[in-house]
Design a protein around this motif. Structure first.
Motif, PDB file in Angstrom:
ATOM      1  N   ILE A  55      10.131  -9.147  -0.341  1.00 29.94           N
ATOM      2  CA  ILE A  55       8.858  -8.958   0.335  1.00 29.94           C
ATOM      3  C   ILE A  55       7.728  -9.000  -0.689  1.00 29.94           C
ATOM      4  O   ILE A  55       6.693  -9.649  -0.480  1.00 29.94           O
ATOM      5  CB  ILE A  55       8.828  -7.625   1.117  1.00 29.94           C
ATOM      6  N   ALA A  56       7.903  -8.322  -1.809  1.00 31.27           N
ATOM      7  CA  ALA A  56       6.881  -8.299  -2.865  1.00 31.27           C
ATOM      8  C   ALA A  56       6.616  -9.712  -3.389  1.00 31.27           C
ATOM      9  O   ALA A  56       5.460 -10.090  -3.610  1.00 31.27           O
ATOM     10  CB  ALA A  56       7.312  -7.381  -4.000  1.00 31.27           C
ATOM     11  N   GLU A  57       7.667 -10.505  -3.577  1.00 31.49           N
ATOM     12  CA  GLU A  57       7.494 -11.879  -4.068  1.00 31.49           C
ATOM     13  C   GLU A  57       6.712 -12.742  -3.076  1.00 31.49           C
ATOM     14  O   GLU A  57       5.800 -13.468  -3.462  1.00 31.49           O
ATOM     15  CB  GLU A  57       8.861 -12.514  -4.331  1.00 31.49           C
ATOM     16  N   GLN A  58       7.075 -12.686  -1.819  1.00 35.99           N
ATOM     17  CA  GLN A  58       6.384 -13.488  -0.810  1.00 35.99           C
ATOM     18  C   GLN A  58       4.941 -13.030  -0.620  1.00 35.99           C
ATOM     19  O   GLN A  58       4.045 -13.848  -0.438  1.00 35.99           O
ATOM     20  CB  GLN A  58       7.119 -13.424   0.531  1.00 35.99           C
ATOM     21  N   ALA A  59       4.715 -11.724  -0.673  1.00 29.69           N
ATOM     22  CA  ALA A  59       3.354 -11.199  -0.544  1.00 29.69           C
ATOM     23  C   ALA A  59       2.490 -11.682  -1.702  1.00 29.69           C
ATOM     24  O   ALA A  59       1.354 -12.131  -1.500  1.00 29.69           O
ATOM     25  CB  ALA A  59       3.381  -9.673  -0.497  1.00 29.69           C
ATOM     26  N   ALA A  61       2.913 -14.345  -3.498  1.00 28.91           N
ATOM     27  CA  ALA A  61       2.699 -15.791  -3.365  1.00 28.91           C
ATOM     28  C   ALA A  61       1.575 -16.102  -2.376  1.00 28.91           C
ATOM     29  O   ALA A  61       0.917 -17.138  -2.487  1.00 28.91           O
ATOM     30  CB  ALA A  61       3.995 -16.475  -2.922  1.00 28.91           C
ATOM     31  N   GLN A  62       1.350 -15.203  -1.424  1.00 32.29           N
ATOM     32  CA  GLN A  62       0.290 -15.399  -0.433  1.00 32.29           C
ATOM     33  C   GLN A  62      -0.943 -14.542  -0.737  1.00 32.29           C
ATOM     34  O   GLN A  62      -1.834 -14.417   0.098  1.00 32.29           O
ATOM     35  CB  GLN A  62       0.825 -15.104   0.959  1.00 32.29           C
ATOM     36  N   ASP A  63      -0.961 -13.943  -1.935  1.00 35.43           N
ATOM     37  CA  ASP A  63      -2.077 -13.120  -2.393  1.00 35.43           C
ATOM     38  C   ASP A  63      -2.360 -11.961  -1.430  1.00 35.43           C
ATOM     39  O   ASP A  63      -3.507 -11.677  -1.095  1.00 35.43           O
ATOM     40  CB  ASP A  63      -3.332 -13.972  -2.599  1.00 35.43           C
ATOM     41  N   LEU A  64      -1.273 -11.297  -0.986  1.00 38.93           N
ATOM     42  CA  LEU A  64      -1.372 -10.155  -0.096  1.00 38.93           C
ATOM     43  C   LEU A  64      -0.623  -8.963  -0.673  1.00 38.93           C
ATOM     44  O   LEU A  64       0.240  -9.150  -1.539  1.00 38.93           O
ATOM     45  CB  LEU A  64      -0.759 -10.486   1.274  1.00 38.93           C
ATOM     46  N   THR A  65      -0.914  -7.781  -0.175  1.00 39.09           N
ATOM     47  CA  THR A  65      -0.097  -6.623  -0.526  1.00 39.09           C
ATOM     48  C   THR A  65       1.186  -6.699   0.318  1.00 39.09           C
ATOM     49  O   THR A  65       1.188  -7.345   1.382  1.00 39.09           O
ATOM     50  CB  THR A  65      -0.810  -5.298  -0.203  1.00 39.09           C
ATOM     51  N   PRO A  66       2.261  -6.066  -0.127  1.00 40.76           N
ATOM     52  CA  PRO A  66       3.478  -6.085   0.680  1.00 40.76           C
ATOM     53  C   PRO A  66       3.255  -5.533   2.094  1.00 40.76           C
ATOM     54  O   PRO A  66       3.777  -6.079   3.069  1.00 40.76           O
ATOM     55  CB  PRO A  66       4.449  -5.214  -0.109  1.00 40.76           C
TER      56      PRO A  66
END
Length: 71
Positions: A55-59, A61-66
């Motif tokens: 979740i942290a990696e994908q967040a 990558a999309q410049d979002l918090t988890p």
């Protein structure tokens, strides 16, 4: 009367939902509903996870918090 505790694996929000997870939820739901229909005591539990590494990696990558990504 029997007692059942039906649970599923935690779905990860790092990718689009897929048919495999849908099948798991469907089977668990059918089992719980059938037992309730017979008058059995049933707890049906599933959940989500906002704190895994995926979740942290994908967040990131999309410049979002988890949390924002999971929400």
């Amino acid at each position: 009367m029997s007692k059942y505790y039906v649970c599923t694996s935690i779905p990860y929000v790092n990718a689009e939902p897929h048919i495999g997870f849908a099948m798991e939820l469907l089977y668990a739901d059918v089992l719980a509903r059938r037992a309730r229909g017979k008058g059995d005591d049933v707890i049906f539990c599933t959940g989500t996870d906002e704190h895994g590494g995926k979740i942290a990696e994908q967040a990131a990558a999309q410049d979002l918090t988890p949390k924002a990504f999971a929400d």
